[in-house]
Scaffold this active site. Structure first.
Site, PDB file in Angstrom:
ATOM      1  N   GLU A 261      -8.333  63.977  85.283  1.00  0.00           N
ATOM      2  CA  GLU A 261      -7.966  63.734  86.685  1.00  0.00           C
ATOM      3  C   GLU A 261      -8.223  62.266  86.992  1.00  0.00           C
ATOM      4  O   GLU A 261      -9.306  61.781  86.667  1.00  0.00           O
ATOM      5  CB  GLU A 261      -8.817  64.597  87.617  1.00  0.00           C
ATOM      6  CG  GLU A 261      -8.465  66.055  87.543  1.00  0.00           C
ATOM      7  CD  GLU A 261      -9.344  66.930  88.447  1.00  0.00           C
ATOM      8  OE1 GLU A 261     -10.109  66.380  89.258  1.00  0.00           O
ATOM      9  OE2 GLU A 261      -9.272  68.147  88.312  1.00  0.00           O
ATOM     10  N   HIS A 280      -7.072  68.495  93.381  1.00  0.00           N
ATOM     11  CA  HIS A 280      -8.497  68.837  93.451  1.00  0.00           C
ATOM     12  C   HIS A 280      -8.993  68.851  94.902  1.00  0.00           C
ATOM     13  O   HIS A 280      -9.844  68.051  95.294  1.00  0.00           O
ATOM     14  CB  HIS A 280      -9.325  67.869  92.592  1.00  0.00           C
ATOM     15  CG  HIS A 280     -10.671  68.426  92.213  1.00  0.00           C
ATOM     16  ND1 HIS A 280     -11.236  68.218  90.974  1.00  0.00           N
ATOM     17  CD2 HIS A 280     -11.565  69.172  92.905  1.00  0.00           C
ATOM     18  CE1 HIS A 280     -12.420  68.804  90.920  1.00  0.00           C
ATOM     19  NE2 HIS A 280     -12.643  69.399  92.091  1.00  0.00           N
TER      20      HIS A 280
HETATM   21  C1  8YV Z   1     -15.467  67.880  94.780  1.00  0.00           C
HETATM   22  C2  8YV Z   1     -16.177  69.679  93.048  1.00  0.00           C
HETATM   23  O1  8YV Z   1     -14.084  67.767  94.786  1.00  0.00           O
HETATM   24  O2  8YV Z   1     -17.982  70.872  93.950  1.00  0.00           O
HETATM   25  C3  8YV Z   1     -17.424  70.453  92.942  1.00  0.00           C
HETATM   26  O3  8YV Z   1     -17.893  70.660  91.811  1.00  0.00           O
HETATM   27  O4  8YV Z   1     -15.495  69.445  92.105  1.00  0.00           O
HETATM   28  C4  8YV Z   1     -15.709  69.254  94.378  1.00  0.00           C
HETATM   29  O5  8YV Z   1     -16.268  69.905  95.423  1.00  0.00           O
HETATM   30  C5  8YV Z   1     -15.991  66.637  94.228  1.00  0.00           C
HETATM   31  O6  8YV Z   1     -17.342  66.595  93.974  1.00  0.00           O
HETATM   32  C6  8YV Z   1     -15.589  65.544  95.218  1.00  0.00           C
HETATM   33  O7  8YV Z   1     -16.072  64.370  94.906  1.00  0.00           O
END
Ligand code: 8YV
Length: 320
Positions: A261, A280
């Site tokens: 990504e 995402h």
């Molecule tokens: C976020 C994620 O998109 O919680 C997670 O593991 O992948 C997501 O909630 C990400 O941390 C945003 O920066």
């Protein structure tokens, strides 16, 4: 005594930053990877996206680091073994985003079932010209949802899917999902893949789940079934998925996550008719992101001030 120094590698609202400053001195704020790497040697803590890579060689540049407070529930961005060996607590934000990710999953089920994206395109491009509409959709009621990974998010999806009248089965390390989930049937992975009309992935990415859905697993699915992935791209063998989608082994896929990504501009999945790709957005609501920010800040401050954080995946390092 001087306050501990922390890298805040996400944007924080002024009020939350103010609260944080009472116990921690920010070295920098905002998602600038070069600045983060430059500040790591001085930092006692880092608050960063759950997608910010912190492999062993980067952790080796941070001799003072005591806590990684992930903004997210995933922690595959961190080399957990290296962090634990260095006594660095790895904290996450479980719970506060389960509803948002589950809502998105249900949104995708409904989008697939009712051909929302096809119909929206048809309304724009074909309806006024009298072109034939897309084929009819189908009712989720009576269909089977197979949930792989029956933790907080998987369960939140199950409850919503049952409200739509779907049958729910799941695969996890346990067979008894406990109170409130009596109507969810535990199945071994292969049986779930053979049974489900929609398969939805809700596992954490680690060595046991990397490439969990490959060519063999896709071949077990019904040719009419859809795969939904809102967990991590690498849980699916993406090359095998492309092949299965092109060959009609499964009907389609709805992917909120890819590996890598962002994807390469020529990633074939982006152009396939039977694929929905989202960038995402599982936790991407105003309320959920606010709750995640608060929890991540609390985790960071707790460890740096010698208190118990709300969620730590390697608690054995605390109090070392
Ligand atoms: C976020 C994620 O998109 O919680 C997670 O593991 O992948 C997501 O909630 C990400 O941390 C945003 O920066």
């Amino acid at each position: 005594m001087s306050k501990p120094l922390a890298i805040i590698a996400i944007d924080l609202p002024a009020g939350l930053l103010e609260d944080l400053r009472r116990s921690v001195t920010p070295l920098l704020t905002g998602p600038d990877p070069a600045a983060v790497h430059a500040a790591l040697p001085r930092a006692h803590g880092i608050l960063c996206s759950a997608l910010f890579p912190l492999p062993a060689e980067v952790l080796a540049q941070a001799p003072n680091l005591r806590v990684i407070a992930n903004f997210g529930v995933g922690y595959n961005n961190v080399d957990l073994e290296a962090a634990t060996a260095r006594g660095i607590a790895v904290c996450t934000t479980p719970g506060v985003l389960s509803g948002a990710v589950a809502d998105l999953t249900i949104g995708l089920i409904l989008a697939i079932a009712r051909r929302l994206f096809d119909n929206a395109r048809y309304a724009r491009e074909g309806w006024a010209r009298g072109l034939p509409p897309p084929p009819l959709g189908w009712d989720p009621a009576g269909k089977t949802l197979g949930i792989i990974g029956f933790g907080r998010i998987g369960r939140a999806v199950a409850l919503r899917a049952q409200a739509l009248g779907m049958e729910v089965c799941f695969t996890d390390r346990f067979e008894d999902a406990g109170e409130g989930f009596e109507r969810c049937r535990s199945l071994p992975l292969d049986a779930l893949l053979e049974t489900a009309d929609v398969v939805s992935l809700h596992v954490n990415l680690d060595d046991s789940s990397r490439g969990l859905i490959g060519a063999r697993e896709l071949a077990l699915m019904k040719p009419t079934a859809w795969l939904i992935n809102t967990s991590r791209g690498a849980v699916v063998d993406q090359a095998a998925l492309r092949e299965a989608l092109a060959a009609g082994t499964i009907a389609g896929a709805a992917l909120d996550v890819l590996d890598p990504e962002p994807p390469a501009p020529d990633e074939p999945l982006l152009a396939m008719e039977n694929v929905i790709v989202l960038p995402h957005i599982g936790s991407a609501t105003v309320e959920t992101r606010a709750a995640m920010r608060e929890m991540a800040v609390r985790n960071l401050v707790a460890v740096l001030t010698g208190r118990q954080p709300a969620a730590c995946v390697n608690p054995e390092v605390l109090g070392r």
